[in-house]
Scaffold this active site. Sequence first.
Site, PDB file in Angstrom:
ATOM      1  N   LYS A  42      -1.281 -19.027  -7.022  1.00 36.30           N
ATOM      2  CA  LYS A  42      -0.359 -19.645  -6.057  1.00 36.30           C
ATOM      3  C   LYS A  42      -0.782 -19.279  -4.644  1.00 36.30           C
ATOM      4  O   LYS A  42      -1.513 -18.287  -4.421  1.00 36.30           O
ATOM      5  CB  LYS A  42       1.093 -19.206  -6.282  1.00 36.30           C
ATOM      6  CG  LYS A  42       1.380 -17.691  -6.171  1.00 36.30           C
ATOM      7  CD  LYS A  42       1.681 -17.179  -4.777  1.00 36.30           C
ATOM      8  CE  LYS A  42       1.972 -15.678  -4.753  1.00 36.30           C
ATOM      9  NZ  LYS A  42       1.794 -15.037  -3.448  1.00 36.30           N
ATOM     10  N   GLY A 100      -1.176 -14.078  -6.547  1.00 37.89           N
ATOM     11  CA  GLY A 100      -0.259 -14.001  -7.692  1.00 37.89           C
ATOM     12  C   GLY A 100      -0.931 -13.997  -9.052  1.00 37.89           C
ATOM     13  O   GLY A 100      -0.291 -14.341 -10.056  1.00 37.89           O
ATOM     14  N   ASP A 139       7.103 -12.327  -8.375  1.00 34.72           N
ATOM     15  CA  ASP A 139       6.469 -13.654  -8.365  1.00 34.72           C
ATOM     16  C   ASP A 139       6.410 -14.297  -9.750  1.00 34.72           C
ATOM     17  O   ASP A 139       6.046 -15.463  -9.878  1.00 34.72           O
ATOM     18  CB  ASP A 139       5.019 -13.552  -7.841  1.00 34.72           C
ATOM     19  CG  ASP A 139       4.968 -13.273  -6.349  1.00 34.72           C
ATOM     20  OD1 ASP A 139       6.007 -13.434  -5.676  1.00 34.72           O
ATOM     21  OD2 ASP A 139       3.881 -12.898  -5.866  1.00 34.72           O
ATOM     22  N   GLY A 159      -5.326  -8.376  -5.736  1.00 32.52           N
ATOM     23  CA  GLY A 159      -4.901  -7.791  -4.466  1.00 32.52           C
ATOM     24  C   GLY A 159      -5.116  -8.741  -3.313  1.00 32.52           C
ATOM     25  O   GLY A 159      -5.389  -8.356  -2.183  1.00 32.52           O
TER      26      GLY A 159
HETATM   27  O1  C5P Z   1       8.220  -7.222  -7.596  1.00 34.87           O
HETATM   28  P1  C5P Z   1       6.833  -6.706  -7.384  1.00 34.87           P
HETATM   29  O2  C5P Z   1       6.422  -5.722  -8.447  1.00 34.87           O
HETATM   30  O3  C5P Z   1       5.825  -7.773  -7.212  1.00 34.87           O
HETATM   31  O4  C5P Z   1       6.860  -5.903  -6.033  1.00 34.87           O
HETATM   32  C1  C5P Z   1       5.767  -5.134  -5.566  1.00 34.87           C
HETATM   33  C2  C5P Z   1       6.209  -4.299  -4.393  1.00 34.87           C
HETATM   34  O5  C5P Z   1       6.640  -5.114  -3.319  1.00 34.87           O
HETATM   35  C3  C5P Z   1       7.359  -3.394  -4.751  1.00 34.87           C
HETATM   36  O6  C5P Z   1       7.031  -2.106  -4.274  1.00 34.87           O
HETATM   37  C4  C5P Z   1       8.554  -3.913  -4.025  1.00 34.87           C
HETATM   38  O7  C5P Z   1       9.301  -2.876  -3.484  1.00 34.87           O
HETATM   39  C5  C5P Z   1       7.951  -4.773  -2.901  1.00 34.87           C
HETATM   40  N1  C5P Z   1       8.756  -5.999  -2.755  1.00 34.87           N
HETATM   41  C6  C5P Z   1       9.809  -6.003  -1.858  1.00 34.87           C
HETATM   42  N2  C5P Z   1      10.585  -7.129  -1.721  1.00 34.87           N
HETATM   43  C7  C5P Z   1      10.318  -8.237  -2.446  1.00 34.87           C
HETATM   44  C8  C5P Z   1       9.238  -8.253  -3.358  1.00 34.87           C
HETATM   45  C9  C5P Z   1       8.475  -7.104  -3.479  1.00 34.87           C
HETATM   46  O8  C5P Z   1      10.062  -5.007  -1.188  1.00 34.87           O
HETATM   47  N3  C5P Z   1      11.084  -9.337  -2.283  1.00 34.87           N
END
Ligand code: C5P
Length: 330
Positions: free
Chosen positions: A13, A101, A137, A97
């Site tokens: 994405k 996604g 995501d 990284g």
């Molecule tokens: O949800 P995910 O595992 O992809 O999130 C990765 C990092 O990004 C987490 O440390 C989370 O705290 C941060 N994050 C955030 N707010 C979001 C999505 C992710 O702070 N809406």
Amino acid sequence: MPERTASVRSHAKINLDLRVLHKRTDGYHELRTVFQTISLSDTIDIRYRRAPRTRITMDGNVDIPDNLIVRAAQNVMDAARITAEVSFRLDKRIPMGAGLGGGSSNAAAVLLALPTLAGAKLPMTQLVNLGTALGSDVPFFLHGGTALGIGRGTELYPLAEVSASHGLLVAPRIHVSTADAYRDLNRSAVETRLTTSSPGSDTESFRALVWSLGKSRQPGDWKVLCTNDFENVVFERHPALQSIKRQLGKLGASPALMTGSGSALFGLFDSRDSAARALLKLSRQHRDDCLISKMAFLNERRYRQLWRRQLARHITSNDLWPPQSRYSKP
Ligand code: C5P
């Protein structure tokens, strides 16, 4: 039961727009974003066989510790209350990284494919819950196409199809940690508009963007409104990314934008020719430090067709696919 196999595409994405409003009490950030699935994909080969004990194995062209594929598979087995031997082979082409996604898409691919291989009916609401637990995501990739994401990015609304077929993707060999990017954003909050209590990002221009997306089939109208709130802090750490953005812009891309928390950037072009010229120029200059490729948008209809096609052999009844929604039969 004989072994069942499937080979599925797991698409990447981009975020056509990404605003980070404020930090929430659950530690996540409140977002406004527009997700778009694109042509770039990984391939996951899956082998499934019922067995007295669950064993999940993973193999592929990259070694990813704590792979979301394995976690997603374990969650499906638990939710469906089945035990099986499941093996995965991942052919990874989506840079990691990079804000594309890839890991989330892989997890969603398992959530979509494995219940069908197992003949288990897991409703869409349950898949969304499993996906949300795996990453912010993941739920988007259960739907694909163009979608508005709010909240953590897990509350999704479909948007009209956006046509922009002349796209370029530039993925520098830089790995950005999403968690670090959010931390940097918070650190910069003192000097900027981001605070823990009040939404600061410009939601008015985001609304204008979404209205414009809904009314237009060409990038012309909305492209000037596209923003990614992570660009400033990520560019500060990796100035090379800003110069690639500038280059894309000079070569005619509009928008030229970073996706997610980076490090990949994308550019949309008005014509095949201008995209081809930019591809040639950037490829010469960044042969050693970037992966550069053409990309096209993958709309929701084609995403759905793709999924039906790749699971067709195993769809033995009408209620097995697509995953049933409580509110409507897709
Ligand atoms: O949800 P995910 O595992 O992809 O999130 C990765 C990092 O990004 C987490 O440390 C989370 O705290 C941060 N994050 C955030 N707010 C979001 C999505 C992710 O702070 N809406």
